[in-house]
Design a protein around this motif. Structure first.
Motif, mmCIF file in Angstrom:
data_model
loop_
_atom_site.group_PDB
_atom_site.id
_atom_site.type_symbol
_atom_site.label_atom_id
_atom_site.label_comp_id
_atom_site.label_asym_id
_atom_site.label_seq_id
_atom_site.Cartn_x
_atom_site.Cartn_y
_atom_site.Cartn_z
ATOM 1 N N GLY A 54 5.023 7.092 -2.312
ATOM 2 C CA GLY A 54 4.873 8.388 -2.971
ATOM 3 C C GLY A 54 3.643 8.473 -3.854
ATOM 4 O O GLY A 54 3.419 9.475 -4.523
ATOM 5 N N ASN A 55 2.833 7.435 -3.893
ATOM 6 C CA ASN A 55 1.643 7.459 -4.741
ATOM 7 C C ASN A 55 0.426 6.878 -4.010
ATOM 8 O O ASN A 55 -0.307 6.057 -4.553
ATOM 9 C CB ASN A 55 1.920 6.709 -6.050
ATOM 10 C CG ASN A 55 0.841 6.978 -7.099
ATOM 11 O OD1 ASN A 55 0.150 7.982 -7.039
ATOM 12 N ND2 ASN A 55 0.690 6.062 -8.047
ATOM 13 N N CYS B 197 1.145 9.019 1.680
ATOM 14 C CA CYS B 197 2.434 9.557 1.235
ATOM 15 C C CYS B 197 2.302 11.006 0.761
ATOM 16 O O CYS B 197 3.136 11.843 1.063
ATOM 17 C CB CYS B 197 3.009 8.713 0.112
ATOM 18 S SG CYS B 197 3.730 7.171 0.683
ATOM 19 N N ARG C 177 -0.005 3.199 2.295
ATOM 20 C CA ARG C 177 -0.972 2.132 1.986
ATOM 21 C C ARG C 177 -0.339 0.996 1.200
ATOM 22 O O ARG C 177 -0.659 -0.166 1.378
ATOM 23 C CB ARG C 177 -2.114 2.678 1.130
ATOM 24 C CG ARG C 177 -2.767 3.908 1.639
ATOM 25 C CD ARG C 177 -3.928 3.613 2.531
ATOM 26 N NE ARG C 177 -4.518 4.874 2.963
ATOM 27 C CZ ARG C 177 -5.088 5.072 4.132
ATOM 28 N NH1 ARG C 177 -5.165 4.076 4.999
ATOM 29 N NH2 ARG C 177 -5.589 6.235 4.447
ATOM 30 N N ARG C 178 0.525 1.365 0.263
ATOM 31 C CA ARG C 178 1.118 0.342 -0.587
ATOM 32 C C ARG C 178 1.999 -0.588 0.244
ATOM 33 O O ARG C 178 2.016 -1.797 0.030
ATOM 34 C CB ARG C 178 1.928 0.997 -1.713
ATOM 35 C CG ARG C 178 2.277 0.065 -2.873
ATOM 36 C CD ARG C 178 3.006 0.822 -3.963
ATOM 37 N NE ARG C 178 2.311 2.032 -4.322
ATOM 38 C CZ ARG C 178 1.369 2.099 -5.264
ATOM 39 N NH1 ARG C 178 1.072 1.037 -5.960
ATOM 40 N NH2 ARG C 178 0.760 3.236 -5.524
HETATM 41 ZN ZN ZN Z 1 2.472 5.366 -0.145
#
Ligand code: ZN
Ligand code: ADP
Length: 606
Positions: free
Chosen positions: A398-399, A403, A381-382
């Motif tokens: 990773g957040n 992820c 998404r980021r």
């Molecule tokens: Zn991500």
């Protein structure tokens, strides 16, 4: 640069660093802040673009302290001014706001203070600024800062006519540096700001838009109230905002959550000014945990410890989504952004846009499509967000939910066949709900009355949950295999493409529904204490609230959550140790040091 110029900027940097520690109690500047401060103090115009929570205020507050005279800050909302002025005064800075709550006497007293050089920062609304044209020539003015500067532009999403007329500042006061600050990044808006304010060769600072402490999650909106309540359980006692697409939904949801025992208030433009102020104030003072609101809520909210933002409905654009989610975690602590996504929302918003007089505005449609693409994305998404803001990032974050819990795909051919043939068997005359009842072998009265329990597809899908099937049907619609006829109670119709699936000529891959929040450790930002004593933290919070209530101020004005968390990790028991905590400056040490130190000492001893 000449040697003299180099020496000058070095001196500015040193003074700025000293003030950062002494007034704010912060150890280091965030990226870009110092460069902006140096440029402004040496007299250059500037354009500062930082995401919400990025630390824009410091970019004009520190120059205001470094420059000899007055800094005028133009800010669109009274509540926002009030917060900032409160926070500055709390840190020992002479700040004031000029707004309609002052009577004549108070205004003239304020003006004399300014003339005597006793005020460093003056906050004014754009409307009020017009009436100050004469005064500005007489006052010892050093700097003008225009906050929320995107309001200048028609391309921005908050255009305000009073903002557009501020070109006179530079014309009448050409020697005064003007700075414009905003969280809106798009190029058209940026250019508009520079033009309309007539900035001269401005220093431009564009921060990274990444907010690494915010975790982005999108879940399928299936039974939203139950999903929301389950989520809220994990956030008990934390502050959060729930955005809804309409006033009616705000009212309904507020009522339901309130009945369920949550400390919740509503906020939308249809409420009286008093009611809105009441909700906002109670939220700031931590008497309410949750505010359910339309987009009307938030521009003036400077609360740094909002732990989560939920979107009950699909926002109209990524800009709004990003701005709204950006209200979480301004203190740098872990925070969450949760979007409840129903693909039907896309059609709903599109329909709303179509209602406009000359049909849907193509810019709005484009923005909506980008938002939909974000919600449907199967990649980090980021990365999608940062890409949208022209900041391509190559590594997955990773957040975010993608992820930490990658979407699972499976061969859905047989499920699709079951679903499609069931639509066929009920005569293409029923909506999703009924077809699922039949598939799952329900004996409710509608099923029995219609004899649908006799159909060959009755009970074919009983091994899967209702939510699972709902997700399957949505995907079939999405794949163009089914159509919903909104003119006839959203009944399901087969499309020609469904044939190949039914006849087994084509396979179909489906995605597992995303129902719950993935629980995963997030990447923490580096300034954050990894481990702090939760019990001590709770005690510190309660002390903060008592002190804030006594002083009639919002708690975060005393210390931020990040500062309390660091105290709960380091457990300082002496003055100089407390000063070493980020967010404890000299004035605050004097004002609040003792009660906090006493509490920590007692805690350590017990
Ligand atoms: Zn991500
Ligand atoms: P915005 O860009 O949205 O106006 P703010 O200026 O309100 O953001 O800053 C967000 C938070 O970050 C505030 O609590 C502020 O005190 C804090 N902050 C700003 N600069 C720093 C810094 N250099 N170190 C630590 N905290 C900072």
């Amino acid at each position: 640069m000449t040697d003299a110029a180099v020496a000058h900027t070095t001196a500015i940097a040193e003074q700025a660093q000293a003030l950062l520690e002494q007034i704010y109690g912060y150890r280091e500047f965030r990226s870009g802040q110092l460069q902006v401060i140096e440029q402004v103090v040496s007299g250059r115009d500037s354009l500062v673009i930082m995401p919400t929570g990025g630390g824009k205020s410091l970019c004009y507050q520190l120059p205001a302290l470094l420059l000899p005279g007055l800094t005028v800050v133009i800010s669109p909302l009274i509540s926002l001014m009030k917060d900032q002025v409160d926070a500055l005064k709390e840190s020992g800075v002479a700040a004031a706001a000029l707004n309609s709550s002052l009577d004549r006497q108070q205004v003239s007293e304020l003006f004399s203070q300014i003339s005597r050089g006793e005020i460093k920062l003056l906050y004014v609304s754009p409307e009020r600024l017009m009436s100050l044209q004469q005064m500005l020539h007489q006052w010892p003015l050093s700097l003008v800062a225009v906050d929320e500067a995107h309001c200048i532009s028609q391309w921005g999403h908050d255009f305000r006519p009073e903002y557009a007329q501020m070109g006179w500042i530079k014309q009448q006061l050409p020697h005064i540096p003007v700075m414009a600050l905003t969280a809106t990044a798009d190029e058209a808006t940026r250019q508009d700001i520079v033009n309309r304010l007539a900035l001269v060769n401005p220093h431009k600072h564009l921060s990274s838009f990444d907010r690494p402490n915010i975790r982005y999650t999108v879940v399928d909106k299936l039974r939203p109230l139950a999903q929301l309540q389950q989520y809220l359980k994990s956030q008990q006692g934390n502050a959060g905002i729930i955005y809804c697409g309409s006033r009616r939904r705000v009212d309904e949801l507020t009522e339901k959550l309130s009945a369920a025992g949550y400390k919740v208030g509503g906020y939308h433009a249809g409420m009286s000014a008093d009611e809105r102020a009441h909700t906002q104030e109670a939220f700031l003072r931590e008497r309410l945990d949750i505010v359910v609101a339309t987009v009307a809520f938030g521009m003036g909210i400077n609360k740094s410890n909002v732990r989560y933002v939920v979107h009950w409905d699909l926002p109209k654009s990524i800009e709004s989504y990003y701005q709204e989610t950006g209200r979480a975690g301004r203190d740098g602590l872990e925070s969450e952004a949760l979007l409840l996504f129903d693909p039907a929302d896309i059609a709903r918003v599109r329909h709303l846009l179509d209602q406009a007089e000359n049909g849907a505005n193509p810019v709005d449609l484009h923005k909506l499509n980008a938002m939909a693409a974000f919600a449907e994305a199967q990649t980090c998404r980021r990365q999608v967000l940062l890409n949208y803001f022209n900041e391509p990032s190559h590594a997955a974050c990773g957040n975010c939910d993608i992820c930490t819990d990658p979407p699972k795909r499976y061969d859905g051919t047989i499920e699709a066949q079951k679903a499609l043939s069931c639509v066929y068997r009920v005569g293409q005359r029923f909506g999703v709900g009924h077809v699922i009842e039949v598939l799952r072998g329900s004996s409710n009265s509608t099923v029995l009355d219609r004899g649908h329990d006799k159909l060959s597809t009755w009970g074919l899908g009983k091994e899967k949950s209702h939510d699972h099937w709902l997700s399957v049907f949505r995907q079939l619609i999405h794949h163009g295999l089914l159509q919903q006829d909104i003119t006839r109670h959203s009944i399901l119709l087969l499309t020609p493409a469904a044939r190949a699936i039914l006849k087994g000529e084509r396979a179909l891959e489906l995605a597992e529904p995303r129902l719950a929040l993935a629980k995963a450790p997030s990447r923490r930002s580096k300034a954050l204490p990894q481990d702090y004593d939760r019990k001590l933290f709770a005690k510190l919070k309660s002390l903060r609230r008592t002190l804030a209530d006594e002083a009639g101020k919002p708690p975060y004005v005393v210390f931020s959550d990040a500062t309390l968390a660091e105290m709960a990790a380091e457990m300082p028991t002496r003055d100089f140790e407390l000063l070493g905590i980020s967010g404890v400056g000299e004035t605050k040490l004097e004002r609040y040091g003792e009660p906090f130190l006493n509490l920590i000492r007692d805690y350590v001893d017990s």
